[in-house]
Design an enzyme around this catalytic site. Structure first.
Site, mmCIF file in Angstrom:
data_model
loop_
_atom_site.group_PDB
_atom_site.id
_atom_site.type_symbol
_atom_site.label_atom_id
_atom_site.label_comp_id
_atom_site.label_asym_id
_atom_site.label_seq_id
_atom_site.Cartn_x
_atom_site.Cartn_y
_atom_site.Cartn_z
ATOM 1 N N GLY A 15 6.604 -40.783 -33.034
ATOM 2 C CA GLY A 15 5.107 -40.231 -33.735
ATOM 3 C C GLY A 15 5.300 -40.105 -34.903
ATOM 4 O O GLY A 15 6.220 -39.296 -35.581
ATOM 5 N N ARG A 76 6.650 -48.035 -30.637
ATOM 6 C CA ARG A 76 7.673 -47.682 -29.553
ATOM 7 C C ARG A 76 8.342 -49.263 -29.424
ATOM 8 O O ARG A 76 7.819 -50.073 -29.815
ATOM 9 C CB ARG A 76 7.038 -47.291 -28.361
ATOM 10 C CG ARG A 76 6.113 -46.183 -28.574
ATOM 11 C CD ARG A 76 6.897 -44.944 -28.947
ATOM 12 N NE ARG A 76 5.933 -43.731 -28.941
ATOM 13 C CZ ARG A 76 6.437 -42.347 -29.242
ATOM 14 N NH1 ARG A 76 7.724 -42.483 -29.192
ATOM 15 N NH2 ARG A 76 5.562 -41.507 -29.425
ATOM 16 N N GLY A 106 12.053 -38.170 -34.655
ATOM 17 C CA GLY A 106 12.593 -37.015 -33.722
ATOM 18 C C GLY A 106 13.546 -37.552 -32.853
ATOM 19 O O GLY A 106 14.305 -38.137 -33.249
ATOM 20 N N ASP A 107 13.512 -36.614 -31.482
ATOM 21 C CA ASP A 107 14.592 -36.830 -30.770
ATOM 22 C C ASP A 107 14.853 -38.214 -30.096
ATOM 23 O O ASP A 107 16.160 -38.737 -29.991
ATOM 24 C CB ASP A 107 14.842 -35.965 -29.608
ATOM 25 C CG ASP A 107 13.571 -35.774 -28.743
ATOM 26 O OD1 ASP A 107 12.644 -36.725 -29.426
ATOM 27 O OD2 ASP A 107 13.354 -35.114 -27.793
ATOM 28 N N THR A 130 8.997 -34.544 -37.488
ATOM 29 C CA THR A 130 8.169 -34.408 -35.990
ATOM 30 C C THR A 130 7.473 -33.251 -36.253
ATOM 31 O O THR A 130 7.995 -32.235 -36.802
ATOM 32 C CB THR A 130 8.979 -34.431 -34.636
ATOM 33 O OG1 THR A 130 8.385 -33.856 -33.662
ATOM 34 C CG2 THR A 130 10.481 -33.584 -34.956
ATOM 35 N N ASP A 132 6.560 -31.307 -33.922
ATOM 36 C CA ASP A 132 6.938 -30.308 -32.890
ATOM 37 C C ASP A 132 7.829 -29.332 -33.326
ATOM 38 O O ASP A 132 8.099 -28.325 -32.531
ATOM 39 C CB ASP A 132 7.271 -31.044 -31.670
ATOM 40 C CG ASP A 132 6.131 -31.850 -30.890
ATOM 41 O OD1 ASP A 132 5.318 -31.517 -31.119
ATOM 42 O OD2 ASP A 132 6.636 -32.826 -30.135
ATOM 43 N N ASP A 134 10.863 -29.232 -32.846
ATOM 44 C CA ASP A 134 11.949 -28.925 -31.613
ATOM 45 C C ASP A 134 13.486 -29.712 -31.869
ATOM 46 O O ASP A 134 13.867 -29.685 -30.926
ATOM 47 C CB ASP A 134 11.370 -29.588 -30.344
ATOM 48 C CG ASP A 134 10.860 -31.145 -30.689
ATOM 49 O OD1 ASP A 134 11.177 -31.546 -31.751
ATOM 50 O OD2 ASP A 134 10.793 -31.824 -29.801
ATOM 51 N N MET A 174 -0.917 -29.640 -29.612
ATOM 52 C CA MET A 174 0.253 -30.109 -29.243
ATOM 53 C C MET A 174 1.755 -29.492 -29.058
ATOM 54 O O MET A 174 1.632 -28.567 -29.537
ATOM 55 C CB MET A 174 0.487 -31.129 -30.374
ATOM 56 C CG MET A 174 -0.377 -32.684 -30.143
ATOM 57 S SD MET A 174 -0.304 -33.682 -31.501
ATOM 58 C CE MET A 174 -1.144 -35.305 -30.525
ATOM 59 N N GLY A 175 2.189 -29.994 -28.394
ATOM 60 C CA GLY A 175 3.636 -29.404 -27.930
ATOM 61 C C GLY A 175 3.938 -29.762 -26.483
ATOM 62 O O GLY A 175 3.984 -28.685 -25.464
ATOM 63 N N ARG A 176 4.230 -30.929 -26.048
ATOM 64 C CA ARG A 176 4.632 -31.247 -24.908
ATOM 65 C C ARG A 176 5.992 -30.619 -24.398
ATOM 66 O O ARG A 176 6.003 -30.003 -23.063
ATOM 67 C CB ARG A 176 4.978 -32.832 -24.710
ATOM 68 C CG ARG A 176 5.485 -33.232 -23.256
ATOM 69 C CD ARG A 176 5.664 -34.802 -23.398
ATOM 70 N NE ARG A 176 6.666 -35.168 -24.197
ATOM 71 C CZ ARG A 176 6.817 -35.863 -25.104
ATOM 72 N NH1 ARG A 176 5.863 -36.764 -25.280
ATOM 73 N NH2 ARG A 176 7.978 -36.210 -25.788
ATOM 74 N N GLU A 227 0.063 -28.138 -24.860
ATOM 75 C CA GLU A 227 -0.371 -29.255 -23.952
ATOM 76 C C GLU A 227 0.723 -29.268 -22.862
ATOM 77 O O GLU A 227 0.431 -29.779 -21.857
ATOM 78 C CB GLU A 227 -0.157 -30.583 -24.782
ATOM 79 C CG GLU A 227 0.842 -30.999 -25.231
ATOM 80 C CD GLU A 227 0.852 -32.447 -25.977
ATOM 81 O OE1 GLU A 227 -0.187 -33.147 -25.771
ATOM 82 O OE2 GLU A 227 1.696 -32.713 -27.172
ATOM 83 N N GLN A 259 -4.096 -33.074 -35.258
ATOM 84 C CA GLN A 259 -2.871 -32.428 -35.695
ATOM 85 C C GLN A 259 -1.725 -33.200 -36.240
ATOM 86 O O GLN A 259 -0.932 -32.780 -37.172
ATOM 87 C CB GLN A 259 -2.410 -31.630 -34.567
ATOM 88 C CG GLN A 259 -3.139 -30.568 -34.023
ATOM 89 C CD GLN A 259 -2.657 -30.298 -32.626
ATOM 90 O OE1 GLN A 259 -1.973 -29.093 -32.328
ATOM 91 N NE2 GLN A 259 -3.314 -30.891 -31.691
ATOM 92 N N ARG A 260 -1.760 -34.450 -36.135
ATOM 93 C CA ARG A 260 -0.817 -35.324 -36.809
ATOM 94 C C ARG A 260 -1.325 -35.894 -38.326
ATOM 95 O O ARG A 260 -0.441 -36.239 -38.753
ATOM 96 C CB ARG A 260 -0.455 -36.622 -35.813
ATOM 97 C CG ARG A 260 0.300 -36.577 -34.743
ATOM 98 C CD ARG A 260 0.699 -37.498 -34.087
ATOM 99 N NE ARG A 260 1.478 -37.556 -32.729
ATOM 100 C CZ ARG A 260 2.773 -37.106 -32.666
ATOM 101 N NH1 ARG A 260 3.466 -36.598 -33.720
ATOM 102 N NH2 ARG A 260 3.136 -37.134 -31.584
#
Length: 327
Positions: A15, A76, A106-107, A130, A132, A134, A174-176, A227, A259-260
């Protein structure tokens, strides 16, 4: 500094996040500063597999610092999950004479970089990009501050209409898997409650909080929902609350991908710039298979495996502050 790394590639993956362009710019200009050649990989791991490279220089990255998204694009790539796909990616790097790879993401992006290093020994370093926030090994990830500012600005606007009609708004951010945006946006936006994946708040707890707000003559209330909240998204939570508080005029707003986007904040531009410089300097000093981050305003290098396998929890102090200010 090592003379072995002469050609460096940089890519963005997963993302997008505001500040990625600033990180690319910093990587390119630092590589040029140290008299290294630098290539951009277009469309992440897909571009790596299909040899989609462009040559970059200091002029190539002029006037991108203030733009959101990533000018190198992101995509992706299921093919990279297969050994054959990763072999193609490695062959593409070698065909261009590329000695090292900087991965901004990100991860998921770092998982690919870690595997690439382990299987083929290609020096890699990760820059955390990212929204997030995280990833362990850094206080903040690139894009997080901008996303929080965007969410807070939207919440301010929602509050205006909520106040005009005395409504209860559930705002989904956002925030899965991480509640960092939600808890920070909740504090910044004056939310009465915040629901995140890491919390154990129940619907009964939420109802009590909302009733307490009514008792303190609140004419309107805002509840922030990540989210990936453990009770579901904002619509699910609102549906559970409606029959229990039938007198409330309830509305739901999902902020989604706005938000992105947007220009990165000054904090994200500075963070991206510092991490981009540190990534190249780390590679030249032999720091491979690591993520560069910032902890207590100091550059640190964390093994990718550690960054990927460590759980980064929201600061408990944020919960305490949010609870005090929600009365």
């Amino acid at each position: 500094m090592s003379a072995e790394i002469k050609n460096i590639a940089v890519m963005t993956s997963g993302g997008d996040a505001p500040g990625m362009n600033a990180a690319i710019r910093a990587v390119v200009r630092t590589a040029v500063f140290y008299d290294r050649k630098v290539f951009g990989v277009v469309k992440g791991y897909d571009g790596l597999i299909h040899g989609n490279f462009i040559t970059l220089n200091a002029q190539s990255v002029c006037n991108i610092l203030h733009y959101g998204g990533t000018f190198l694009k992101s995509a992706r790539c299921l093919e990279f999950k297969e050994k054959e796909g990763r072999q193609k990616a490695y062959d593409s790097l070698k065909s261009m004479g590329i000695d090292a790879l900087v991965v901004i993401g990100g991860d998921g992006s770092f998982t690919g970089a870690h595997v690439l290093y382990n299987e083929f020994g290609i020096p890699v370093i990760g820059i955390p990009g990212t929204i997030d926030n995280d990833l362990a090994g850094t206080d903040f990830t690139i894009g997080f501050d901008t996303a929080c500012n965007t969410a807070a600005s939207a919440i301010d606007k929602i509050r205006d209409t909520a106040s005009s009609h005395e409504r209860l708004f559930f705002v989904e951010v956002m925030g899965r898997d991480s509640g960092s945006i939600a808890i920070n946006a909740g504090i910044a936006g004056g939310a009465i409650s915040t629901i995140i994946p890491e919390s154990d708040i129940t619907i009964e707890d939420l109802i009590q909080t909302l009733k307490r707000g009514t008792g303190s003559d609140r004419s309107t209330s805002l509840v922030i929902v990540a989210e990936g909240g453990h009770l579901g998204g904002a619509y699910q939570v609102a549906e559970m609350v409606k029959p229990l508080l039938p007198d409330y005029d309830i509305r739901v707003t999902i902020l989604g991908h706005l938000q992105r986007g947007g220009a990165p904040s000054a904090l994200d531009r500075v963070l991206a710039s510092r991490l981009g410089v540190a990534a190249v300097e780390g590679l030249l000093k032999g720091a491979f298979d690591v993520m560069v981050g910032m902890i207590n305003n100091a550059i640190v290098y964390t093994p990718l495996e550690t960054a990927l396998n460590s759980v980064k929890e929201p600061d408990p102090e944020d919960f305490r502050i949010a609870g005090i200010l929600a009365i």
